[in-house]
Design a protein around this motif. Sequence first.
Motif, PDB file in Angstrom:
ATOM      1  N   HIS A 361       0.854  -1.195   0.000  1.00 30.55           N
ATOM      2  CA  HIS A 361       0.000   0.000   0.000  1.00 30.55           C
ATOM      3  C   HIS A 361       0.887   1.241   0.000  1.00 30.55           C
ATOM      4  N   PHE A 362       0.742   2.087  -1.029  1.00 31.11           N
ATOM      5  CA  PHE A 362       1.414   3.372  -1.097  1.00 31.11           C
ATOM      6  C   PHE A 362       0.388   4.457  -0.785  1.00 31.11           C
ATOM      7  N   LYS A 363       0.721   5.321   0.169  1.00 25.51           N
ATOM      8  CA  LYS A 363      -0.179   6.403   0.564  1.00 25.51           C
ATOM      9  C   LYS A 363       0.441   7.743   0.222  1.00 25.51           C
ATOM     10  N   PHE A 364      -0.410   8.648  -0.271  1.00 29.80           N
ATOM     11  CA  PHE A 364       0.028  10.017  -0.513  1.00 29.80           C
ATOM     12  C   PHE A 364       0.004  10.810   0.794  1.00 29.80           C
ATOM     13  N   LEU A 365      -1.120  10.806   1.461  1.00 33.71           N
ATOM     14  CA  LEU A 365      -1.267  11.383   2.788  1.00 33.71           C
ATOM     15  C   LEU A 365      -2.071  10.394   3.635  1.00 33.71           C
ATOM     16  N   PRO A 366      -1.762  10.244   4.913  1.00 33.14           N
ATOM     17  CA  PRO A 366      -2.550   9.322   5.743  1.00 33.14           C
ATOM     18  C   PRO A 366      -3.973   9.839   5.906  1.00 33.14           C
ATOM     19  N   GLY A 367      -4.937   8.981   5.595  1.00 35.53           N
ATOM     20  CA  GLY A 367      -6.327   9.373   5.728  1.00 35.53           C
ATOM     21  C   GLY A 367      -6.869   9.051   7.106  1.00 35.53           C
ATOM     22  N   LEU A 368      -8.168   9.196   7.233  1.00 33.85           N
ATOM     23  CA  LEU A 368      -8.824   8.903   8.500  1.00 33.85           C
ATOM     24  C   LEU A 368      -9.162   7.428   8.645  1.00 33.85           C
ATOM     25  N   GLY A 369      -9.000   6.667   7.584  1.00 32.00           N
ATOM     26  CA  GLY A 369      -9.263   5.232   7.613  1.00 32.00           C
ATOM     27  C   GLY A 369      -8.177   4.493   6.852  1.00 32.00           C
ATOM     28  N   PHE A 370      -8.607   3.480   6.123  1.00 32.33           N
ATOM     29  CA  PHE A 370      -7.637   2.676   5.386  1.00 32.33           C
ATOM     30  C   PHE A 370      -7.074   3.442   4.194  1.00 32.33           C
ATOM     31  N   TYR A 371      -7.947   4.044   3.387  1.00 33.34           N
ATOM     32  CA  TYR A 371      -7.507   4.737   2.184  1.00 33.34           C
ATOM     33  C   TYR A 371      -6.888   6.088   2.546  1.00 33.34           C
ATOM     34  N   GLY A 372      -5.838   6.454   1.809  1.00 29.64           N
ATOM     35  CA  GLY A 372      -5.177   7.723   2.048  1.00 29.64           C
ATOM     36  C   GLY A 372      -5.900   8.873   1.348  1.00 29.64           C
ATOM     37  N   PHE A 373      -5.463  10.071   1.673  1.00 23.11           N
ATOM     38  CA  PHE A 373      -5.972  11.271   1.035  1.00 23.11           C
ATOM     39  C   PHE A 373      -5.008  11.699  -0.061  1.00 23.11           C
ATOM     40  N   GLY A 374      -5.565  12.145  -1.185  1.00 22.55           N
ATOM     41  CA  GLY A 374      -4.765  12.638  -2.286  1.00 22.55           C
ATOM     42  C   GLY A 374      -5.023  14.113  -2.533  1.00 22.55           C
ATOM     43  N   LEU A 375      -4.440  14.608  -3.610  1.00 25.03           N
ATOM     44  CA  LEU A 375      -4.664  16.008  -3.961  1.00 25.03           C
ATOM     45  C   LEU A 375      -6.125  16.266  -4.300  1.00 25.03           C
ATOM     46  N   THR A 376      -6.821  15.233  -4.760  1.00 27.14           N
ATOM     47  CA  THR A 376      -8.248  15.392  -5.032  1.00 27.14           C
ATOM     48  C   THR A 376      -9.003  15.770  -3.763  1.00 27.14           C
ATOM     49  N   HIS A 377      -8.627  15.162  -2.642  1.00 21.35           N
ATOM     50  CA  HIS A 377      -9.306  15.447  -1.393  1.00 21.35           C
ATOM     51  C   HIS A 377      -8.855  16.776  -0.803  1.00 21.35           C
ATOM     52  N   MET A 378      -7.568  17.114  -0.961  1.00 24.91           N
ATOM     53  CA  MET A 378      -7.017  18.263  -0.262  1.00 24.91           C
ATOM     54  C   MET A 378      -7.201  19.569  -1.030  1.00 24.91           C
ATOM     55  N   ILE A 379      -7.001  19.572  -2.333  1.00 19.84           N
ATOM     56  CA  ILE A 379      -7.136  20.816  -3.105  1.00 19.84           C
ATOM     57  C   ILE A 379      -8.182  20.668  -4.198  1.00 19.84           C
ATOM     58  N   GLY A 380      -9.010  19.619  -4.110  1.00 24.27           N
ATOM     59  CA  GLY A 380     -10.067  19.461  -5.101  1.00 24.27           C
ATOM     60  C   GLY A 380     -11.046  20.621  -5.073  1.00 24.27           C
ATOM     61  N   GLY A 381     -11.354  21.128  -3.860  1.00 23.79           N
ATOM     62  CA  GLY A 381     -12.246  22.281  -3.765  1.00 23.79           C
ATOM     63  C   GLY A 381     -11.640  23.517  -4.378  1.00 23.79           C
TER      64      GLY A 381
END
Length: 825
Positions: A361-381
């Motif tokens: 498993h490669f993570k971009f940023l540690p998420g709140l669960g199993f899946y990590g957070f990416g740029l879509t989550h962080m700067i998507g807005g």
Amino acid sequence: MAIEKQGPTEVIDTSTTQEVGGVDSQIIEVLEAMGSEEEIQMQEDGSAILGPEEPMMPEVGFAENLAEVISPQELSTIYIELVGAIESDKSSREDWERTYTDGLKYLGMKFDDNRSEPFAGASGVIHPLLGESVTQFQAQAYKELLPAGGPVKTQVVGAYDGLVEEQAQRVKEFMNYQILHVMEEYDEELDQMLFYLPLAGSAFKKVYYDETLGRPVSKFVAPEDLIVPYYTTDLETCSRITHVVKMPENDVRKLQAIGFYKNVDVETGDNVTLNSDIQSEKEKLEGMEPSYDDGEVSILYEVHCNLDLEGFEDMGQDGEPSGVKLPYIVTIDSNSENILAIRRNFKEEDPMKKKTEYFVHFKFLPGLGFYGFGLTHMIGGLSKASTSIVRQLIDAGTLANLPAGFKTRGIRIRDEDEPIQPGEFRDVDAPAGSLRDAIQPLPFKEPSGTLLNLLGLLVQSGQRFASIADTNIGEGNTQAPVGTTLALMEKSSKVLSAIHKRLHNGQKKEFRLLATIFKDSLPPVYPYAVSGGNMQVKQQDFDDRVDIFPVSNPDIFSTSQRIVMAQEMMQLVQSNPEIHGPGGTYEAYRRMYAALGADNIDQLLMPPPDTTPKPMESGMENSGLMMGGPAQAFPEQDHDAHIATHVSLLNMAPVQMNAQIQGNIHSHIMQHLQLKADAIAQQQMPPEAMQQYQQMQQQAQQMPPQEAAPLMQQAQAMLAQFSSPIMSELMQQFSQQVSTPPEEDPLVTIRKQELALKGQELSQDQEQFEAKERMRMEEKLRQDKIDVERIQAQKDIAELKDDTTRDRMDQQKELKLIDIGLKQL
């Protein structure tokens, strides 16, 4: 006598039946009532078994497909349980899929040209903030994780050992050779994984041994194709991992033909709805549509789970089933609802039956669960808002350049449906007589400057978070203290540095899985050919004595940072070269060239001379001692011969008048005497002490220098116990050999000193005379050269003047001829 009937067993006890004439008839009546003769099996004790015999579970190999022997009813039960669990796992991540799908829309790879709001043909451009951030990260990480020389390096675990060091080097060279030249898919799979990672926040690699290729592979697994339960925190402790495999029908048939999959009907079709939103959005970005042959693809669920299979239970110490579920890999065809394979997912010799890991498993940023957070989550807005503002600005400019409005109902304009061309005037019939009163344009404003400033703020915030903003390091103060530039760079790229460390950790797990596969699949000795020669690796090289990890530095994530660090190091070396020495300066420049990516560094840099002392002949040592230099004795030299030669040097007159040279010679002779005493002590040492001394030396050779120093001191102390008395005797003999000769007449001594001084003066006068003669000759040569150059210059000037005079005379002659011709006319 008893009669048994299997499935379920029915026992008829006839022991109390009266053994009279009607007994046999009663038994026959019972048998006829309970089953036909084909279902009756008579036993040796007189009992009978009714019904077919229960089939025994056939014995299968450890690596065989258990789906071939498990009953259809149990396979159906396993299918229902697993598919139901998979559907629950999919529904638990719907929010993550929705965010991921929305992020794909704002990559800027597809222009939305079907917009009809606020007017038909409105701008559908997408701001490239998200796409730029993803591309920048992918390009930077790809170069760091897969350098040209190979991504793997090794390190010896435990005490230093030369043999283990060679083993580590073999592992490093073999794995880099496999990844760069044999595993052809590795480059492309890593490249694709690094593009998906910043988008989804999670990406996966699957490392396994491919039976068809006959070698290990490392495949990229899209995040939407790996499904885990809601409560999962990591892959190591996950109880169920589902890998969605899209496999052509023909490949499935091949695996069935070789016995890897169970030979059952496999259905294909285009009714697969798995991740339909994500898949459809990806197809839009790629500009592709489903074709007619989509029905030839089978969707398989490869489920890594724990099961308690009947007939293959985990047995406790008492020989009874313990009820503990064991790791298995279950392959399910989602269309035909058939189980193709069930295989054990642990090693046969493992008493703990620990599951075999396949996924990383490669993570971009540690998420709140199993899946990590990416740029879509962080700067998507921010990307969505920037896209909205860009569209508003373009639409405002369009409306301002092509205004619209109202006109009087009765006004008529010729060819009003065609746009007016530049420089064209058209006829207009205005009922009111005034064209200005008949047409009223709408008050559209120019693009807003406030929106433009807001757009810049949003883009700047997104770039700063994604660490893709330009770091103007070169514009700083070049005279700044050492470390200031590094501090500025670290401050501007903290986020990217942390992400790179996560990638480094993931790649380390991937390489260790590859090493485990090599350990299990390679022959005892595996030769292979590379450019420049043949090499080999041993199966036993992949053991716990060698640690394998990526060559990338988790603290250095870019070439610019590597160059800056090399520059800072060079400044430190140049600021105080005395403590670094020639080797430090050479190494600083070498690292600087390596950071710049220069090739053939050895052709650019000249290494410092080797100052390590080497054994020399006694005459060469005397020459160096006469010049005031030191000398080094070595154990393998002939100490008696060297001592005799150096004693002869002591008796020479120039040496007797120089106390410093005498001290150097005596010091060097002491070295030879000590080495001679050590050699004699080793010969006279008791066998037990000699064995202990040799063991201590061997252990010290296998240890790092810092750890070996105390052990070497102990060995030298042991040797000194035997060599000290011998050294004392040798020094007494040497003292007698070089004892002071009888004093000569003082007048003779004074005369010798005067002659020596006179000889030195004559030598100095001769050297001064020769130096003056050389200077005079050099001055004469310079003067002769100047005279020759002056004469040549004067000659050139004379020739130039002569040429000028001739040209002037020729011109005057031509002018006279012209005048004569004019007069004649």
